[in-house]
Design a protein around this motif. Sequence first.
Motif, PDB file in Angstrom:
ATOM      1  N   THR A 113      -7.490  13.708 -15.484  1.00 45.91           N
ATOM      2  CA  THR A 113      -6.234  12.953 -15.410  1.00 45.91           C
ATOM      3  C   THR A 113      -5.029  13.793 -14.989  1.00 45.91           C
ATOM      4  N   ASP A 159      -8.256   6.071 -18.230  1.00 47.44           N
ATOM      5  CA  ASP A 159      -7.884   7.284 -18.955  1.00 47.44           C
ATOM      6  C   ASP A 159      -8.550   7.346 -20.326  1.00 47.44           C
ATOM      7  N   THR A 208      -0.965   8.220 -23.030  1.00 51.23           N
ATOM      8  CA  THR A 208      -0.868   7.092 -22.116  1.00 51.23           C
ATOM      9  C   THR A 208      -0.190   5.963 -22.875  1.00 51.23           C
ATOM     10  N   THR A 252      -4.096  16.306 -23.627  1.00 51.21           N
ATOM     11  CA  THR A 252      -4.230  15.462 -24.817  1.00 51.21           C
ATOM     12  C   THR A 252      -3.851  16.279 -26.045  1.00 51.21           C
ATOM     13  N   SER A 304      -3.962  10.322 -25.956  1.00 59.72           N
ATOM     14  CA  SER A 304      -4.025  10.391 -24.496  1.00 59.72           C
ATOM     15  C   SER A 304      -2.650  10.523 -23.843  1.00 59.72           C
ATOM     16  N   GLY A 350      -4.483   2.063 -23.725  1.00 60.49           N
ATOM     17  CA  GLY A 350      -3.794   3.331 -23.909  1.00 60.49           C
ATOM     18  C   GLY A 350      -3.903   3.772 -25.353  1.00 60.49           C
ATOM     19  N   ARG A 406      -3.429  15.542 -17.135  1.00 61.42           N
ATOM     20  CA  ARG A 406      -2.548  15.557 -18.307  1.00 61.42           C
ATOM     21  C   ARG A 406      -3.251  16.205 -19.478  1.00 61.42           C
ATOM     22  N   PHE A 463     -10.358  16.333 -20.087  1.00 58.63           N
ATOM     23  CA  PHE A 463      -9.341  15.297 -19.893  1.00 58.63           C
ATOM     24  C   PHE A 463      -8.297  15.763 -18.879  1.00 58.63           C
TER      25      PHE A 463
END
Length: 209
Positions: free
Chosen positions: A188, A136, A34, A192, A32, A161, A190, A184
């Motif tokens: 978000t 997330d 994150t 992955t 992720s 995360g 962002r 994703f």
Amino acid sequence: GQRGHALLLDCRDLNYRPVPLPANVQIVVCDSHTERRLDNSAYNERRAECNQAVGMFRQWYPKILALRDISVAQFEEHKAELPEPVRARARHVITEDDRAVRGAAALEAGDVAAFGTLMNESHASLRDDYEVSIPDMDALVAAAQAVPGCYGSRLTGAGFGGCTVSLVANDAVERFKQEVGAAFRAATGRDTTIYVCQASDGVGRAVPD
């Protein structure tokens, strides 16, 4: 480790046994990106709550050493007597141990669908009872679970995360990568990073020439 196998590991005595993974599925890890925000306070809170649950269960089962010694049936019998969030933490640990054993049995029987269902149940428990997921990660798991051919998906590691792990049919992997990445990103903003993995042999003693 053994090629083509998972390991069912007993963390008390370190006994383990290899469990065959079907040849028609892949293990897919989604990062992720994150940063894991597992601080000492969150870890210590969960540990303290689990220890509190052990202390309470000893009223009824004096010989237990940890929550792993409590069956799902025993938890159900006494759950009303546990306060929240101790009840939720205990429910996660006790049912997760049960899922691990049932998951190994499912793989040994070649029942990939049952194993995937247990993965999904595991994530729900991590999210709702143990409370170590974050939005997330839930978005990444939901994106995976929505792809046809994904048997199951869950948070992996300590939580807060990090990565998810999914079990995906061989012929669905490319679609999985495209659809999970897009979903994703939409959720978000962002990307992955997705890794298609295989269970390999562990480290062994070198054999001299």
